[in-house]
Write a protein that holds these residues in place. Sequence first.
Motif, mmCIF file in Angstrom:
data_model
loop_
_atom_site.group_PDB
_atom_site.id
_atom_site.type_symbol
_atom_site.label_atom_id
_atom_site.label_comp_id
_atom_site.label_asym_id
_atom_site.label_seq_id
_atom_site.Cartn_x
_atom_site.Cartn_y
_atom_site.Cartn_z
ATOM 1 N N GLY A 2 -37.334 -3.203 141.237
ATOM 2 C CA GLY A 2 -36.504 -3.257 142.430
ATOM 3 C C GLY A 2 -35.702 -4.518 142.603
ATOM 4 N N ARG A 3 -35.515 -5.298 141.542
ATOM 5 C CA ARG A 3 -34.672 -6.485 141.605
ATOM 6 C C ARG A 3 -33.349 -6.216 140.905
ATOM 7 N N PHE A 4 -32.269 -6.740 141.472
ATOM 8 C CA PHE A 4 -30.959 -6.727 140.835
ATOM 9 C C PHE A 4 -30.669 -8.167 140.444
ATOM 10 N N VAL A 5 -30.443 -8.412 139.145
ATOM 11 C CA VAL A 5 -30.486 -9.770 138.612
ATOM 12 C C VAL A 5 -29.226 -10.069 137.807
ATOM 13 N N ALA A 6 -28.789 -11.337 137.868
ATOM 14 C CA ALA A 6 -27.716 -11.835 137.011
ATOM 15 C C ALA A 6 -28.303 -12.862 136.055
ATOM 16 N N TYR A 7 -28.014 -12.691 134.759
ATOM 17 C CA TYR A 7 -28.468 -13.610 133.725
ATOM 18 C C TYR A 7 -27.262 -14.284 133.081
ATOM 19 N N LYS A 8 -27.470 -15.485 132.567
ATOM 20 C CA LYS A 8 -26.418 -16.166 131.829
ATOM 21 C C LYS A 8 -26.261 -15.485 130.477
ATOM 22 N N ALA A 9 -25.023 -15.167 130.130
ATOM 23 C CA ALA A 9 -24.766 -14.314 128.973
ATOM 24 C C ALA A 9 -25.146 -14.960 127.657
ATOM 25 N N ASP A 10 -25.049 -16.282 127.557
ATOM 26 C CA ASP A 10 -25.279 -16.914 126.263
ATOM 27 C C ASP A 10 -26.737 -17.247 125.996
ATOM 28 N N ASP A 11 -27.542 -17.448 127.057
ATOM 29 C CA ASP A 11 -28.923 -17.858 126.805
ATOM 30 C C ASP A 11 -29.968 -17.105 127.631
ATOM 31 N N GLY A 12 -29.550 -16.211 128.526
ATOM 32 C CA GLY A 12 -30.498 -15.388 129.256
ATOM 33 C C GLY A 12 -31.141 -16.041 130.459
ATOM 34 N N ARG A 13 -30.660 -17.207 130.872
ATOM 35 C CA ARG A 13 -31.229 -17.830 132.073
ATOM 36 C C ARG A 13 -30.963 -16.970 133.305
ATOM 37 N N ARG A 14 -31.972 -16.867 134.146
ATOM 38 C CA ARG A 14 -31.836 -16.103 135.392
ATOM 39 C C ARG A 14 -31.052 -16.931 136.389
ATOM 40 N N MET A 15 -29.907 -16.392 136.846
ATOM 41 C CA MET A 15 -28.998 -17.146 137.700
ATOM 42 C C MET A 15 -29.034 -16.701 139.164
#
Length: 705
Positions: free
Chosen positions: A507-520
Amino acid sequence: MHYRITASRRPALAAGRPVAAALLLALAACSPANVDWAEHGNGPEEQRFSRLDDINAESVDRLGLDWFADLDTDRGQEATPIAVGGKLYVSTAWSMVKAFDGRTGKLLWAYDPKVPREWAVNACCDVVNRGVAVSKGRVFVGTLDGRLVALDAATGRPVWSTLTIDPAKPYTITGAPRVVKGKVIIGNGGAEYGVRGYVSAYDADTGKLAWRFYTVPGDPSKPFEMPILARAARTWAGTWWKMGGGGTVWDSMAYDPTLDLLYIGTGNGSPWNRRIRSAGKGDNLFLSSIIALRPETGAYVWHYQVTPGDEWDFTATQPIMLADLTFDGKPRKVLMQAPKNGFFYVLDRATGKLLSAKAFAPVTWASGIDLKTGRPIENPAARYSETGKPFLQMPGPLGAHSWYPMSFNPGTGLVYLPTQTFPFLYAPDGEYRHNRRGWNLGAQMGTPALPDAHGALAAIRSTIKGALVAWDPVRQREVWRVDYGEAFNGGTLATAGDLVFQGNASGRFVAYKADDGRRMWSFDAQSGIMAAPVTYAVAGKQYIAVMAGYGGVGGMGPGALTNPDRSKRNISRLLVFSLEGKAHLPPAPPVAALPSPAPPVDLSANADLESGRRLYERSCGTCHGSAAISAGIAPDLRYSQMLAKEAFHAVVLDGALRDAGMAGFAGTLSAAEVENVRAYLVARAKLALALRRATHAASPQGHAP
C-alpha cells in the motif's frame, strides 16, 4: 521550471543512447501547456518513459496528493490511465470506463458495459481490466465478456460494439487494446479453461473485423485459416484441437512504425500438461511465443518461442518493449521481454534473432538459454508430465515477472522490472477430466495439502518475495534492487527527472532514484497497488497518476497466501499527485472482523475430504484462495454462513448467487462432488476455529490460517 520540448533538450541522454524517433516526434507534437500520455506505454515502443522532469530527484520531496477519485468497485484495479488533451481516461474492474478532468478531478462521464456478473467464472485472475485506447476522439475498451466497444471521448456514449469471441466458450478480455494504423488490436484470455488463442484487428471507424491471427492450429482435417498454421501443426501431436490448445494473447503488444511490425506475446498451453494436450510431444507453436505480424493484414513475419512445449503456464504475454541499444559496438533495434519463465530476452526486432538471455530471478527449471539454438537448457525433472513425479521449482505459474509493466530510461539504459519469487510444486493430475466450468490444467493445484500449523504456513510465506530490479539489458545484469517482503508489486514509470515510481502490495506509492535505487519519497495509499503509474502535464503543470486497488492473482488463488493478516486493504481509487499537492485521503475504515467459524455438522457419512480438497483447488481455489485461505477479494469460505447443505448446494450447483458473480457448477460437478467440497470446507472451518481457541491469537480482523 516547466518542461518544454526545445532543440537544446530534445536528445540529451547519457552514454549516447538514442531516443526512439517516434517518441521524439510525439513529444515535438505536444503543446507547451499539455503533455499527454496518449498510449498504453506512452508510445508504440511501450517504454513507459516520460521526458517530463519538473518532478525530479530534487523536487520530489514536495510531491503531494493533488486529487483522488473513489471508484465504484473494490475488485482489483490494473489499468494504465490514458491522458489526452487534459482529460484522464481509466477503466476499472468489470470493464467500466470513466473520464476525468486531469487538472481538477471532476468526473466528466462514466460508462458501464453491464458485464453479466456470472461471467466472472471464466476469469482466471479477477474481473480486472488493464486500460483503454484513445484515438481520434474515441475511447476503445475490451469487456470481460468479450466485446470491443468504441465510445465517444467527449460524452462516453457508445459509437459501436462488436462481439470478438464465441460466447459459448469461456473467453475473457482483460487486456488493453492498441490502435495501429486505424485498426484496433485486441486479444483475449481463457487458456486455463480450454480455448484456442487468437488476436484480432477491427476497423477503428466501423468496428468491422479486418483480420484475425490464430496462435495455435485448429483441426488438421479442415483447411487452416493461414498457411503458417500448417507449419505450426507439425509441432503438435494427438488431438489438441479438441482441448482448445491455448496460446491466448491476453496482454502485451508493441509496434515499430519504422519496420511496420506489430509484436504480440502468446500464452500458455491448454491444458498445461503436455502429455494430455499433445501426447507429450512437440514444441507446440505458437504457445509462449513472441510473434511479429503486419498490422494491416495480420500476415506472419517471424516468431521466437520463449518456452517450447510449455507445461508450466510460462506465458510470453508479459510486456514487450522496443529500444535502440548498442551490442558489440553496433547499434541494434531490439525487442526486450522478461516473461514468466525467469529469463530476460533481447531479440533483434527486425528478424527475431536471439541476441542474449540471462536469468533475472531464481530459476530451477532450466540452467540457461542456448544462444545458438535459442532453446532453454531444461532440467529433465521439471517435465512432471513425463516423469509422473511432483517437482518443486522456481518460478511457478505466477511467474518471476507477470503482467506488471516494466519501464526503460534511455538515459540510464536500465529497465525497471517488478520481479517475484514464488515457488510451486507441479504434479500431474491423475484424475483429469475436461470440465465445462473451472480450470482444465492436467496438473494439480494446491499440492500437497497445505500444512495448518502457524509456523509451517509462515515458512511457506517466507519463500514468497518481491523486488524492484534495475536491469542492464546490454550487460544482462542487475544494477540495483529494492527487496519487498511480498510478491505482486505494481508496475513502474521512469522519468527524465531521474526517478522511478512504483506502487507496492503493502500500500505504499514510492519514488526511487533511477541510477542507484535510493528511496526518495513515499505515500500511504491505504491499499495495495498493482497498476503502473503515468505522468502528464496540463497547463504547464506535471501530474503523476496511478490506480490503487488490490486483487487480481495477488488477491486470489495461491496469491492469497501472501496476505497473512488480511491487512492488505482493497480501497479502489484513482490517485493523482503534483508538486505542492495539498489533498488528503480520509482515514481508512477498519477491516471488517471475520465471524467465528461455526461449521454445521450435517455432513454426509461417506463424504471424501481429500476428493473435496482436490475439487476445491480445481474449481473454487482460483477465486476463494488455496486451502480456502482468502485475501478478502472473494469471500473466505471457512467463515461462510452458507455451509449448511441446502444453502451450499443452492449456490454451488444451482447458481443462486449468479448475479453476485458466483455461477452455478451444475453439469461440471455432481451433487456428491459438491458435498465433498462442502465437507472439506467444513473441516477447514473447524480447524480455523480450533487454532483460534488454542492459540488465543484472534486479531481484530479475526484471522486464523
